[in-house]
Design an enzyme around this catalytic site. Structure first.
Site, PDB file in Angstrom:
ATOM      1  N   HIS A 173      -0.549  47.670   3.567  1.00 10.67           N
ATOM      2  CA  HIS A 173      -1.746  47.001   4.091  1.00 10.67           C
ATOM      3  C   HIS A 173      -2.670  48.005   4.793  1.00 10.67           C
ATOM      4  O   HIS A 173      -3.393  47.646   5.713  1.00 10.67           O
ATOM      5  CB  HIS A 173      -1.345  45.893   5.078  1.00 10.67           C
TER       6      HIS A 173
HETATM    7  C1  LIG Z   1       2.444  47.177  -3.672  1.00  9.56           C
HETATM    8  C2  LIG Z   1       1.501  46.350  -2.863  1.00  9.56           C
HETATM    9  C3  LIG Z   1       1.881  45.072  -2.460  1.00  9.56           C
HETATM   10  C4  LIG Z   1       1.016  44.301  -1.685  1.00  9.56           C
HETATM   11  N1  LIG Z   1       1.342  43.003  -1.416  1.00  9.56           N
HETATM   12  C5  LIG Z   1       0.403  42.195  -0.845  1.00  9.56           C
HETATM   13  C6  LIG Z   1       0.615  40.787  -0.731  1.00  9.56           C
HETATM   14  O1  LIG Z   1       1.614  40.238  -1.181  1.00  9.56           O
HETATM   15  N2  LIG Z   1      -0.345  40.046  -0.103  1.00  9.56           N
HETATM   16  C7  LIG Z   1      -1.494  40.597   0.398  1.00  9.56           C
HETATM   17  O2  LIG Z   1      -2.305  39.870   0.965  1.00  9.56           O
HETATM   18  N3  LIG Z   1      -1.723  41.928   0.278  1.00  9.56           N
HETATM   19  C8  LIG Z   1      -0.831  42.723  -0.353  1.00  9.56           C
HETATM   20  N4  LIG Z   1      -1.094  44.051  -0.521  1.00  9.56           N
HETATM   21  C9  LIG Z   1      -2.328  44.614   0.071  1.00  9.56           C
HETATM   22  C10 LIG Z   1      -3.599  44.281  -0.703  1.00  9.56           C
HETATM   23  O3  LIG Z   1      -3.348  44.239  -2.083  1.00  9.56           O
HETATM   24  C11 LIG Z   1      -4.674  45.331  -0.363  1.00  9.56           C
HETATM   25  O4  LIG Z   1      -4.883  45.352   1.027  1.00  9.56           O
HETATM   26  C12 LIG Z   1      -6.011  45.040  -1.030  1.00  9.56           C
HETATM   27  O5  LIG Z   1      -5.800  44.868  -2.409  1.00  9.56           O
HETATM   28  C13 LIG Z   1      -7.020  46.128  -0.771  1.00  9.56           C
HETATM   29  O6  LIG Z   1      -8.233  45.803  -1.429  1.00  9.56           O
HETATM   30  P1  LIG Z   1      -9.439  46.820  -1.572  1.00  9.56           P
HETATM   31  O7  LIG Z   1     -10.521  46.092  -2.293  1.00  9.56           O
HETATM   32  O8  LIG Z   1      -9.747  47.402  -0.247  1.00  9.56           O
HETATM   33  O9  LIG Z   1      -8.873  48.008  -2.459  1.00  9.56           O
HETATM   34  P2  LIG Z   1      -8.259  47.957  -3.940  1.00  9.56           P
HETATM   35  O10 LIG Z   1      -7.906  46.588  -4.345  1.00  9.56           O
HETATM   36  O11 LIG Z   1      -7.211  49.006  -3.994  1.00  9.56           O
HETATM   37  O12 LIG Z   1      -9.492  48.382  -4.846  1.00  9.56           O
HETATM   38  C14 LIG Z   1      -9.996  49.684  -4.934  1.00  9.56           C
HETATM   39  C15 LIG Z   1     -10.299  49.976  -6.401  1.00  9.56           C
HETATM   40  O13 LIG Z   1     -11.165  51.090  -6.484  1.00  9.56           O
HETATM   41  C16 LIG Z   1     -10.753  51.930  -7.540  1.00  9.56           C
HETATM   42  N5  LIG Z   1     -11.263  53.274  -7.230  1.00  9.56           N
HETATM   43  C17 LIG Z   1     -10.892  54.088  -6.214  1.00  9.56           C
HETATM   44  N6  LIG Z   1     -11.607  55.231  -6.248  1.00  9.56           N
HETATM   45  C18 LIG Z   1     -12.447  55.129  -7.299  1.00  9.56           C
HETATM   46  C19 LIG Z   1     -13.454  55.990  -7.856  1.00  9.56           C
HETATM   47  N7  LIG Z   1     -13.725  57.197  -7.323  1.00  9.56           N
HETATM   48  N8  LIG Z   1     -14.150  55.575  -8.957  1.00  9.56           N
HETATM   49  C20 LIG Z   1     -13.886  54.360  -9.511  1.00  9.56           C
HETATM   50  N9  LIG Z   1     -12.933  53.513  -9.025  1.00  9.56           N
HETATM   51  C21 LIG Z   1     -12.248  53.894  -7.929  1.00  9.56           C
HETATM   52  C22 LIG Z   1      -9.239  51.809  -7.552  1.00  9.56           C
HETATM   53  O14 LIG Z   1      -8.685  52.178  -8.789  1.00  9.56           O
HETATM   54  C23 LIG Z   1      -9.046  50.329  -7.210  1.00  9.56           C
HETATM   55  O15 LIG Z   1      -8.987  49.507  -8.347  1.00  9.56           O
HETATM   56  C24 LIG Z   1      -0.244  44.843  -1.284  1.00  9.56           C
HETATM   57  C25 LIG Z   1      -0.628  46.113  -1.689  1.00  9.56           C
HETATM   58  C26 LIG Z   1       0.220  46.865  -2.492  1.00  9.56           C
HETATM   59  C27 LIG Z   1      -0.235  48.232  -2.940  1.00  9.56           C
END
Ligand SMILES: Cc1cc2nc3c(=O)[nH]c(=O)nc-3n(C[C@H](O)[C@H](O)[C@H](O)COP(=O)(O)OP(=O)(O)OC[C@H]3O[C@@H](n4cnc5c(N)ncnc54)[C@H](O)[C@@H]3O)c2cc1C
Ligand SMILES: *[C@@H]1O[C@H](CO)[C@@H](O)[C@H](O)[C@H]1NC(C)=O
Length: 585
Positions: free
Chosen positions: A518
């Site tokens: 997280h």
């Molecule tokens: C293994 C795991 C289990 C989890 N379990 C849970 C759960 O059960 N419940 C819950 O609520 N949360 C859970 N989480 C946490 C939750 O999934 C994350 O906090 C959330 O998805 C983060 O969202 P975000 O939009 O900030 O980033 P992300 O969803 O990671 O999105 C970022 C995206 O940007 C892309 N990216 C990065 N850099 C670049 C670039 N330079 N150019 C183009 N694309 C790029 C990446 O590939 C990615 O797809 C879990 C996380 C993980 C990893």
């Protein structure tokens, strides 16, 4: 040739781009996912193109944001995602594939694996998403809203009054997400035992099924449907108008293109912006470079996650001037807090091998001893995992009948907040490489104290009668002289005097600290972005993802990150229509 196709593309828009729908449909057993119609491999994208909104990162926030911006009242949207489509990886489609996906995690920058492994400088192994749908395509699927205080922001980290949430729109955005992609789980097996054990350990009242963050024990929603199929943020793309949205996969953004703003033309917000985003550069899998540029009034929005968004700002010369100069990166805007205030919630727990086989279960039941974040949250999962070679050749597993797989049940606590913080920095100009970072887990005494209480509560949950069925056949005599069967513990065992010895539990916390994935921060609201998530000092540039958080919302963050994408999409469309022409004074 390239120039001609670029021009034709600009004339005919998306019609000329070869569709990936056929490939998607092969990967998905004949039925292409609804988002397939929007997809194009970056290598098939033209060299230069114009859009109203360029969303960087097709993850948890980026997908609902792009879908909303390309919906009613919106504009022409490009979503750029460095990874592939989730339908290419069968393990992502089911809850049962969770462990396999993590086992396949590959840190290599050139790898195609949907989870990219990394180890923070603290030495704790971790993963980040590298696939359309982001975290929602690889995570454990547990869905639960933020605690109400979360929306007021966190005074210890932010500067001044920095939140501006419209709670009616927040609720409407949560509801939109929930209608599309969440389900009420059927609680049975190990999760049902966990529910009973939490109640027995006085994590009360019993709140039944709810997405709200309330004191006690509850069942949350899940993104896995009744047949065990995962629904991810990528599914939300289907709400875009097909003529307005283009989703480029295997498109890694390498840089935000900015222009200095002529001081005489500066107006509006204070502090006045000194640079304006005009587009981005991205590279395809063949390392060919493409540009996406903004139409007048357009915006670049970073949704690349807590590692990706600060990394991209730094690579674009937006960050602490001295660090950037040291690395030889020309400074566009001096923002000292980019990459600072990185947090990860410490996870500690106890894993057992139950004596009776239990079902595979990801988190469904959570314990919230106090809703304001004063006490650790409790969660549990049971995984069917390949038997470690060390276990296979020892003890009860010796012999030809050794099972190759074993169930491991884990009961864990997560420190909310936390207060301990670290930072992220650049060691390479390659955006495919994960930047080094350090979280300084449990370095603040407040966090360590909460971990001690949290682990003690985990021990109490295990002590209860509710989990007796999972104890092994071997017994031991307890303090009162009664024989009680033990648990078969995997990894570190608790100190025997866990009831009274805080020091020993603190050592246990520090020695067994792990992540619940997280992690957040790096572009914290009030430091790097303002209350509308605009990068301070920049025009036409926002950050919308978990990097803006100085605290994780609720027990688990994805509900709020998804909500934020929808919410900001609606807000930006509202602004688009209320925008008045600027009359220079
Ligand atoms: C293994 C795991 C289990 C989890 N379990 C849970 C759960 O059960 N419940 C819950 O609520 N949360 C859970 N989480 C946490 C939750 O999934 C994350 O906090 C959330 O998805 C983060 O969202 P975000 O939009 O900030 O980033 P992300 O969803 O990671 O999105 C970022 C995206 O940007 C892309 N990216 C990065 N850099 C670049 C670039 N330079 N150019 C183009 N694309 C790029 C990446 O590939 C990615 O797809 C879990 C996380 C993980 C990893
Ligand atoms: C939003 O929903 C929560 C329940 O999840 C409720 O307590 C709150 O009053 C709602 N707020 C508004 C402004 O509707």
């Amino acid at each position: 040739m390239a120039a001609i196709s670029t021009r034709l593309y600009l004339l005919f828009g998306i019609l000329l781009v070869p569709s990936l729908a056929a490939a998607q449909s092969r990967a998905f057993g004949g039925v292409p996912p609804a988002y397939a119609r929007y997809l194009v491999d970056a290598a098939a994208m033209p060299a230069v193109e114009l859009y109203d909104y360029i969303v960087v990162g097709g993850g948890t926030a980026g997908c609902p944001l792009a879908a909303t911006l390309a919906g009613p009242g919106g504009g022409r949207v490009l979503l750029l995602e460095r990874g592939g489509a989730p339908s290419e990886f069968p393990a992502l489609a089911t809850a049962g594939g969770f462990v396999r996906t993590l086992a396949m995690a590959d840190p290599a920058p050139e790898s195609d694996a949907p989870a990219q492994g990394f180890t923070s400088e603290d030495g704790v192994p971790n993963v980040r998403a590298r696939v359309l749908g982001g975290g929602t395509a690889i995570n454990a699927g547990f869905y639960s809203r933020a605690h109400p205080e979360w929306f007021r922001g966190r005074a210890e980290v932010q500067d001044g009054e920095v939140t501006n949430w419209d709670m009616r729109l927040v609720n409407a955005s949560y509801e939109w997400v929930e209608r599309q992609m969440t389900f009420q789980p059927t609680v049975r097996g190990f999760q049902a035992a966990m529910r009973a054990a939490l109640l027995e350990a006085n994590v009360t009242p019993w709140n039944g099924f709810t997405v709200d963050h309330v004191t006690g024990t509850k069942v949350g929603a899940t993104t896995f449907d009744a047949s065990g199929r995962r629904h991810s943020a990528a599914d939300l793309l289907a709400f875009a108008r097909p003529s307005r949205l283009r989703v480029a996969i295997r498109a890694t953004v390498t840089r935000i293109i900015t222009n200095p703003i002529d001081p005489s033309a500066r107006h509006g917000r204070s502090p006045q912006p000194t640079i304006a985003a005009v587009g981005v550069v991205y590279q395809d899998r063949l390392l060919d470079q493409h540009q996406a540029l903004l139409r007048p009034g357009g915006e670049v929005i970073l949704s690349a996650g807590a590692m990706g968004s600060p990394q991209l700002l730094l690579l674009s010369g937006i960050g602490p001037a001295s660090d950037l100069s040291y690395l030889g990166i020309p400074v566009s805007a001096d923002i000292p807090d980019v990459g600072k205030h990185m947090f990860d919630n410490p996870r500690n727990g106890i894993s057992i091998i139950p004596s009776v086989p239990v079902d595979h279960s990801l988190i469904q039941v959570v314990g919230i001893p106090s809703a304001n974040g004063a006490a650790s949250y409790l969660e549990a999962a049971s995984y069917i995992v390949p038997l470690a070679p060390a276990l296979r050749s020892s003890g009860p597993f010796i012999g030809s009948s050794s099972p190759l797989f074993v169930t491991v049940a884990t009961i864990m606590e997560k420190v909310p907040g936390p207060l301990s913080e670290g930072s992220l920095w650049l060691s390479s100009s390659n955006p495919l490489e994960s930047p080094p970072l350090r979280f300084n887990y449990l370095s603040r005494p407040e966090d360590l104290a909460r971990c001690v209480l949290g682990v003690r509560r985990v021990a109490e949950v295990l002590e209860g009668r509710a989990l007796d069925g999972f104890r092994s056949a071997v017994g031991s005599t307890n303090r009162r002289g009664a024989v009680r069967r033990d648990f078969r513990i995997v990894g570190a065992a608790l100190p025997v005097d866990w009831r009274t010895n805080d020091r020993a539990l603190a050592d246990y916390c520090q020695q067994t600290v792990a992540t619940l994935w997280h992690y957040h921060g790096g572009c914290v609201a009030g430091k790097v972005v303002d209350r509308d998530f605009r990068v301070i000092g920049a025009r036409a540039l926002r950050v919308v993802d978990a990097s803006t958080f100085s605290e994780t919302p609720g027990t688990n963050p994805q509900a709020t990150v998804l909500m934020m994408g929808r919410y900001m999409g609606l807000k930006m469309i509202e602004e688009r229509h209320s925008r008045r022409p600027v009359i220079p004074s």
